[in-house]
Design a protein around this motif. Structure first.
Motif, short mmCIF file in Angstrom:
data_model
loop_
_atom_site.label_atom_id
_atom_site.label_comp_id
_atom_site.label_asym_id
_atom_site.label_seq_id
_atom_site.Cartn_x
_atom_site.Cartn_y
_atom_site.Cartn_z
N ASP A 8 14.02 -18.56 -0.31
CA ASP A 8 13.76 -19.50 -1.40
C ASP A 8 13.56 -18.73 -2.70
O ASP A 8 13.11 -17.59 -2.70
N LYS A 9 13.90 -19.34 -3.82
CA LYS A 9 13.71 -18.71 -5.12
C LYS A 9 12.31 -19.06 -5.62
O LYS A 9 12.10 -20.06 -6.29
N THR A 10 11.35 -18.21 -5.27
CA THR A 10 9.95 -18.49 -5.59
C THR A 10 9.52 -17.81 -6.87
O THR A 10 10.14 -16.85 -7.34
N GLU A 11 8.42 -18.29 -7.41
CA GLU A 11 7.83 -17.70 -8.60
C GLU A 11 7.37 -16.27 -8.31
O GLU A 11 7.53 -15.37 -9.15
N GLU A 12 6.85 -16.04 -7.10
CA GLU A 12 6.38 -14.71 -6.72
C GLU A 12 7.54 -13.72 -6.63
O GLU A 12 7.42 -12.57 -7.06
N LEU A 13 8.65 -14.16 -6.09
CA LEU A 13 9.81 -13.30 -5.95
C LEU A 13 10.32 -12.86 -7.33
O LEU A 13 10.65 -11.68 -7.54
N ALA A 14 10.37 -13.80 -8.25
CA ALA A 14 10.85 -13.49 -9.60
C ALA A 14 9.87 -12.58 -10.34
O ALA A 14 10.28 -11.74 -11.15
N ARG A 15 8.58 -12.69 -10.03
CA ARG A 15 7.55 -11.97 -10.78
C ARG A 15 7.30 -10.56 -10.24
O ARG A 15 7.12 -9.62 -11.00
N TYR A 16 7.27 -10.44 -8.90
CA TYR A 16 6.78 -9.19 -8.31
C TYR A 16 7.84 -8.33 -7.62
O TYR A 16 7.52 -7.27 -7.10
N TYR A 17 9.09 -8.78 -7.58
CA TYR A 17 10.15 -7.96 -7.01
C TYR A 17 11.04 -7.45 -8.14
O TYR A 17 11.40 -8.25 -9.01
N PRO A 18 11.40 -6.16 -8.15
CA PRO A 18 11.04 -5.11 -7.21
C PRO A 18 9.55 -4.76 -7.29
O PRO A 18 8.94 -4.87 -8.35
N THR A 19 9.01 -4.32 -6.17
CA THR A 19 7.62 -3.87 -6.16
C THR A 19 7.53 -2.52 -6.86
O THR A 19 8.54 -1.88 -7.15
N SER A 20 6.31 -2.11 -7.13
CA SER A 20 6.11 -0.93 -7.97
C SER A 20 6.08 0.37 -7.17
O SER A 20 6.80 1.32 -7.46
N VAL A 21 5.22 0.42 -6.17
CA VAL A 21 5.00 1.65 -5.41
C VAL A 21 4.94 1.32 -3.93
O VAL A 21 4.35 0.30 -3.54
N LEU A 22 5.56 2.16 -3.12
CA LEU A 22 5.39 2.09 -1.67
C LEU A 22 4.61 3.33 -1.26
O LEU A 22 5.02 4.45 -1.56
N VAL A 23 3.49 3.13 -0.59
CA VAL A 23 2.67 4.25 -0.11
C VAL A 23 2.86 4.36 1.39
O VAL A 23 2.59 3.41 2.13
N THR A 24 3.33 5.51 1.86
CA THR A 24 3.64 5.63 3.29
C THR A 24 3.65 7.08 3.71
O THR A 24 3.58 7.99 2.88
N GLY A 25 3.73 7.30 5.02
CA GLY A 25 3.82 8.65 5.58
C GLY A 25 5.26 9.12 5.65
O GLY A 25 6.19 8.32 5.64
N PHE A 26 5.44 10.42 5.75
CA PHE A 26 6.79 11.00 5.76
C PHE A 26 7.55 10.67 7.04
O PHE A 26 8.78 10.71 7.07
#
Length: 888
Positions: free
Chosen positions: A481-499
């Motif tokens: 669905d074309k949501t308000e959240e999708l338009a506002r927050y994608y792409p996300t800023s940072v992905l924090v993860t292990g190698f």
């Protein structure tokens, strides 16, 4: 009035509940502000909080809290992963204790039990993250098998199938014979095992024999060739000839292939394409058959080779091979080896260390198995992801992990996305009675494709857990669905993860995000290391060096645990963490609390309308200038993801500059009652409020408690990151106070080195000091006397005071007369003896570090420990020699 000490347990739960109820963590896509979003790496629904989680989520929470303070429109999207094989295993174990099983319940009944289990136990880790202070928007919590994500998964599968990027193929997979399912590479752990290398002679039809070396003699039943290196002269005339496979009598060719290494074993290797990944590739290159001789439970199975078996006296026996059918691989190995030995085709056996793959879940030995599975064309999907990294649309921090990413992507293989489990996203494919496949988002659409009256049955398999988690950055925001959240927050800023999951999860999110959203899923991939114990060793149950983060929180508080994690997290490197480290950082929180309590007792309360630019006192202007520097440095550190530098910057400013110097300098001012006192109270409260905001990202509980108890205006969770202040004559104040601090510090050092008792004060005599510095010494005489144990500050002429320790401070020489305070001869002797001892220690450690054998054999943490000892000894020796020089 503040309590005597901060007891975390008295505040943490109440504070967190209040934050959550107030909506402090809630994202508002309709509000202004530049968007900043982070997605949970969704922990397994079966999971409980461990130190790896703690590291990952503390770093995320710090970034989220900091960006909220900076005025960004923030979303921290939480959620959990259904964790197919892990969850199914947990529930099956529970059923086993009840005396029943998955198969006894049937698929529908079993899935009901899994959902019940998820409802009752699946939120454990979410509650534990709250204990750690994670400020996620819990109202938006998602689950990889909730209805919205399930709908998205089906749509993605159908779309990729129609585009030819999902297909069925018969290939080798990692097979768990206990669960009877394909598993991913990430779910396989290699264990070094003491095994054997068997050397078996395979006879050629011309009477010669070729010897092969193998660690898996039981799979020889499925051999289809013997491979030799094309340039190996020993076998040059055998290439193209035929050998007779012992025990079976089957005829197989000798082929030339670069896979065979002339330096290993005999240089000739058996090729069993259905049971070895390398052999499978050799088989494809030479168009060889792929008979399977192990069934789904890893028992010997001879159906596919039975038609080719031949009885040859002294070489093969159909009757013997028949007896192997149904035996476990271990028992089959014993029988095969015994029969080869009886027939004299076993040349020799040698001990051999080998890496044996085990299933991470359940511990079964994993088999390469040839099966019909669903695959995704990862090679095609990987192109845009590689381009995104090369062009800088996505950056890795630290940057060297981009090399790892590219290395994996260069050799990317088709992705096996089907699993032979019941718990998971069931593959949206239906089969007609004629075997024809219909892929659709639901059964009605599949039936429409097949036509009325065609009986359909859905594929029994489910999708790899990584398939749904690859869609996480956009499906959690409402896609398709074309949501308000999708338009506002994608792409996300940072992905924090292990190698360890750069390829399995990070790369796949890039592929799916770019394919379905036409944009990267995140701008930055922040890679952190592992949590190790204080000696740098990997934590494990067997070593007994593991730590439960919730135990640390219970004993030392969430803030101390978070601060210890933050302080130890350098770019991409492993973090050393133990109880002692956390205890040390609890001491910092105690120090901050005590300073706040002292200021409160001395009337330092928040002053409305306070203007830093109007401050007149040098001390006030100095601490405001130091605060400006600390805020700027902390902001730079967080912007660069240097969490250790952020923690160290805060530590230096709060502990050293604010508590140890500013508060101490302030004591006589607070004891009076004049205009300077009123000003300094206002400065103190202002800087303390700044410290609380500066450190909110890492120690939110104690800072929030102090903010409320001391009467600062506004809700702390809505407070802003400190901004630079205008300070009048900042350089002059800095120069003056820094000079006084250096003087006091140097005097303290000398007194310590000379073992001057604290009870005995000594005069301080300056020579060649400028008028300005002499004035400073007189202005700050009270503080110098109190903090450096000085009886008086004076001036000495050209003739230096005899038997005095000397300090060079800029243009001046400072003398501390020692006569009458210590036995000078005894002190010289003591310092010389200690210097000799330290020199001996340096010699021992240097010899050890110069020994190449020691460097090669010792554990890395032992080598590093010796290097640290050498640095410490060298520093001690320099200090001792300086002390001796002062007594010369």
């Amino acid at each position: 009035m503040l309590e005597k000490s901060f007891v975390p347990a008295d505040h943490e739960n109440a504070l967190y509940d209040a934050w959550e109820k107030s909506g402090a963590f809630r994202a508002h896509p309709d509000r202004p502000g530049e968007p900043f979003s982070i997605m949970f790496p969704p922990p397994n629904v079966t999971g409980t909080l461990h130190l790896g989680h703690s590291l990952n989520f503390v770093l995320q929470d710090m970034l989220i809290r900091w960006k909220r303070q900076e005025g960004f429109n923030v979303l921290w999207q939480p959620g959990t992963d259904h964790a197919g094989i892990a969850t199914q295993m947990v529930v099956e174990r529970a059923l086993d204790k009840e005396g029943t099983s998955r198969t006894a319940l049937g698929r529908e009944g079993f899935l009901e039990r899994v959902w019940d289990w998820k409802q009752e136990y699946g939120g454990t880790i979410v509650q534990q993250l709250r204990k750690l202070g994670a400020s996620a928007d819990w109202e938006r919590e998602r689950f990889t098998m909730d209805e919205g994500l399930s709908r998205a998964v089906r749509k993605v599968f159908v779309t990729l199938y129609k585009e030819g990027l999902i297909y069925r193929d018969r290939r080798l997979v990692n097979w768990d014979p206990k669960f009877r399912s394909a598993i991913s590479d990430l779910e396989v752990e290699n264990h070094e095992t003491k095994g054997s290398m068997w050397y078996i002679r395979y006879p050629l039809e011309d009477g010669r024999a070729i010897t092969v070396a193998t660690t898996r003699p039981e799979t020889m039943l499925g051999d289809v060739a013997v491979a030799v290196h094309p340039e190996d002269e020993r076998y040059a005339d055998m290439i193209g000839k035929t050998v007779i496979l012992p025990l079976t009598g089957r005829c197989i060719p000798v082929v030339a292939d670069l896979h065979s290494d002339p330096e290993k074993g005999t240089g000739a290797v058996k090729i069993t394409p259905a049971h070895d990944f390398n052999d499978f590739e050799v088989g494809k290159r030479h168009n060889l058959p792929t008979p399977t001789v192990l069934d789904e439970t890893a028992c010997l199975w001879i159906e596919e080779i039975r038609p080719e078996l031949r009885d040859i006296e002294g070489l093969s026996s159909l009757a013997f091979v028949e007896t192997l059918h149904g035996l476990s691989r271990e028992e089959g190995r014993k029988q095969v080896v015994a029969e080869l030995e009886r027939l004299e085709w076993l040349e020799k056996v040698e001990p051999h260390k080998l890496q044996v793959p085990h299933a991470e879940r359940g511990g079964a030995i994993v088999e390469p198995r040839l099966t019909l599975q669903w695959y995704c064309d990862a090679k095609t999907l990987s192109g845009p992801a590689v381009e995104a990294v090369e062009s800088g649309k996505i950056t890795f921090e630290p940057r060297q992990w981009e090399n790892t990413f590219h290395a994996w992507m260069r050799d990317i293989q088709p992705w096996c996305i089907s699993r032979q489990l019941w718990w998971g996203h069931r593959i949206p494919a239906w089969y007609g009675t004629d075997g024809k496949v219909y892929v659709a988002e639901n059964e009605q659409e599949a039936q429409a494709q097949a036509g009325e009256g065609v009986a359909l049955s859905q594929d029994e398999d489910v999708l790899d857990t990584w398939f749904s988690s690859a869609l996480w950055p956009f499906t959690t925001l409402g896609w398709p669905d074309k949501t308000e959240e999708l338009a506002r927050y994608y792409p996300t800023s940072v992905l924090v993860t292990g190698f360890d999951i750069i390829f399995f999860w990070v790369a796949r999110m890039m592929m799916m995000g770019l394919h379905f959203m036409d944009d990267v899923p995140f701008r930055t991939v922040l890679i952190h290391g592992l949590v190790r114990d204080e000696k740098g060793q990997k934590m494990s149950k067997s070593k007994g060096n593991g730590l439960d983060p919730l135990d640390l929180v219970a004993e030392f508080g969430a803030d101390a645990t978070r601060l210890a994690i933050c302080a130890g997290t350098g770019p991409g490197r492993d973090i050393k963490l133990g109880r002692k480290r956390v205890e040390e950082h609890r001491a910092f929180i105690t120090k901050l609390w005590n300073a706040a309590r002292f200021l409160e007792m001395n009337g330092a309360t928040p002053t409305e309308g306070f203007d830093p630019a109007s401050v007149k006192s040098a001390l006030g202007r100095w601490i405001l200038t130091e605060a400006n520097d600390a805020v700027a440095e902390a902001g730079r550190a967080l912007s660069a993801y240097r969490f250790d530098e952020y923690a160290n910057c805060c530590y230096r400013f709060v502990w050293s500059r604010f508590c140890d110097w500013f508060v101490e300098f302030s004591k006589p001012v607070f004891a009076a009652e004049n205009a300077e006192t009123i000003e300094l109270r206002a400065v103190s409260a202002h800087v303390l409020g700044l410290i609380l905001r500066l450190m909110q990202p890492v120690i939110p509980f104690v800072t929030a408690t102090l903010w409320k108890e001391l009467g600062y205006a506004g809700a702390f969770e809505e407070s802003r990151w400190p901004e630079p202040m205008q300070v009048d004559r900042a350089d002059k104040a800095r120069s003056e106070l820094d000079w006084v601090i250096r003087l006091i510090s140097d005097v303290r050092t000398v007194r310590s080195e000379m073992n001057i008792p604290p009870s005995q004060k000594a005069p301080l005599l300056l020579r060649d000091a400028t008028a300005e510095n002499l004035g400073r010494a007189q202005t700050w005489a009270e503080a110098i006397g109190r903090m450096a144990r000085v009886s008086e500050v004076g001036v000495v002429g050209e003739d230096a005071h005899r038997n005095a320790a000397q300090i060079v401070l800029d243009e001046a020489t400072v003398f501390i007369p020692l006569e009458g305070l210590i036995d000078l001869d005894a002190e010289r002797a003591r310092l010389a003896k200690e210097a000799t001892r330290i020199e001996g220690e340096i010699l021992k450690v240097t010899r050890k570090l110069d020994n190449a054998d020691f460097i090669a054999r010792a554990k890395p943490e032992v080598v590093e420990e010796n290097r640290d000892r050498l640095t410490s000894f060298q520093s001690d020796l320099a200090r001792l020699k300086a002390a001796l020089g002062r007594l010369a």
